[in-house]
Motif scaffolding. Structure first.
Motif, short mmCIF file in Angstrom:
data_model
loop_
_atom_site.label_atom_id
_atom_site.label_comp_id
_atom_site.label_asym_id
_atom_site.label_seq_id
_atom_site.Cartn_x
_atom_site.Cartn_y
_atom_site.Cartn_z
N ASN A 98 0.83 -1.22 0.00
CA ASN A 98 0.00 0.00 0.00
C ASN A 98 0.86 1.26 0.00
O ASN A 98 0.44 2.28 -0.52
CB ASN A 98 -0.93 0.01 1.22
CG ASN A 98 -2.10 -0.95 1.03
OD1 ASN A 98 -2.22 -1.59 -0.01
ND2 ASN A 98 -2.96 -1.01 2.04
N MET A 119 -6.80 -1.11 -5.08
CA MET A 119 -6.16 -2.14 -4.26
C MET A 119 -5.64 -1.57 -2.95
O MET A 119 -5.20 -2.31 -2.09
CB MET A 119 -4.99 -2.76 -5.03
CG MET A 119 -5.42 -3.66 -6.15
SD MET A 119 -4.03 -4.04 -7.24
CE MET A 119 -2.95 -4.95 -6.14
N GLY A 120 -5.64 -0.25 -2.85
CA GLY A 120 -5.18 0.37 -1.61
C GLY A 120 -3.81 1.00 -1.70
O GLY A 120 -3.29 1.51 -0.71
C1 LIG Z 1 -4.11 -1.86 1.88
O1 LIG Z 1 -5.23 -1.07 1.58
C2 LIG Z 1 -6.44 -1.81 1.45
C3 LIG Z 1 -7.52 -0.86 1.00
O2 LIG Z 1 -7.55 0.30 1.77
C4 LIG Z 1 -6.76 -2.49 2.76
O3 LIG Z 1 -7.93 -3.26 2.64
C5 LIG Z 1 -5.61 -3.38 3.15
O4 LIG Z 1 -5.83 -3.94 4.43
C6 LIG Z 1 -4.31 -2.61 3.18
N1 LIG Z 1 -3.20 -3.53 3.38
C7 LIG Z 1 -2.31 -3.37 4.34
C8 LIG Z 1 -1.26 -4.41 4.42
O5 LIG Z 1 -2.36 -2.43 5.11
#
Ligand SMILES: *[C@@H]1O[C@H](CO)[C@@H](O)[C@H](O)[C@H]1NC(C)=O
Length: 228
Positions: A98, A119-120
């Motif tokens: 992310n 995807m974040g």
């Molecule tokens: C990354 O972002 C997504 C969407 O906001 C979230 O669902 C996910 O948990 C995040 N991943 C991490 C490893 O923080």
């Protein structure tokens, strides 16, 4: 008789002068009805009215509407989910998180930019010769307007269309930090072509290449890792 004619002519010219003067005053007082609205933006020449008297400004508001329409089409949604699937694979390799700073070069309408955001991935930049706000900004892939080493990952699916492929690649390499990654997708190709593409990279090592399906097309994905 002659005197009468002269008098008549005198009257006539007096009347003409009077009419001309009145007309002139009238025109002077009349506000010209131009086609440029008074609150038009500072660059009216950048707008293209349908006719010379179509003064309805083409509002930027319509970009929102246009995007909404574009993004809700089947074609967009299919390509979007294809890109999401593609980037999931990159994430599974441990190359995408992310907080990874990503640049998508020659991002077209911005499918990949939206996919990564969905995807974040928090920091995604898309560039293309023609911008598509808000996903893609305008920049020449051969001359990226970024400092060296500011991205963790550079992605492109349009190296093949580049005017100067080696310049295109060297700009990607420049923008990516040491130990960063360049991900290139080209039309499905064999080892020789992969070698040619890898040969364009002066500061990166070949990691792998695999065949993938992206937006319904058979493609080859090449992974390069930038030297430390
Ligand atoms: C990354 O972002 C997504 C969407 O906001 C979230 O669902 C996910 O948990 C995040 N991943 C991490 C490893 O923080």
């Amino acid at each position: 008789m002659e005197r009468h004619v002269r008098l008549f002519l005198n009257k006539l010219s007096f009347a003409s002068i009077a009419i001309a003067t009145l007309t002139f005053i009238f025109l002077f007082l009349q506000t010209p009805q131009t086609c440029v609205p008074p609150n038009s933006p500072s660059k009216p020449h950048l707008k293209f009215p349908k006719s010379s008297c179509d003064s309805t400004p083409r509002e930027l508001v319509s970009i929102d509407k246009k995007n909404k329409r574009l993004w809700s089409t089947n074609d967009w949604q299919k390509k979007l989910s294809s890109f999401i699937q593609f980037f999931h694979a990159i994430r599974d390799l441990g190359l995408l998180h992310n907080h990874t700073k990503v640049i998508c070069v020659s991002a077209g309408a911005g499918h990949e930019v939206m996919a990564l955001s969905r995807m974040g991935v928090l920091d995604v930049t898309g560039v293309e010769l023609v911008d598509s706000p808000p996903l893609v900004s305008r920049a020449d892939p051969h001359n990226l307007p970024f400092f060296d080493h500011v991205f963790d990952l550079a992605f492109t699916a349009h190296l093949a269309e580049a005017l100067f492929p080696s310049r295109f690649v060297s700009e990607m390499e420049r923008a990516v930090r040491p130990d960063g990654v360049c991900v290139i997708v080209v039309e499905e190709c064999g080892d020789d072509e992969v070698r040619d593409i890898v040969g364009l990279f002066m500061k990166s090592q070949f990691v792998d290449s695999i065949n993938v399906t992206l937006t319904g097309l058979k493609m080859t994905r090449i992974l390069m890792k930038r030297n430390s």
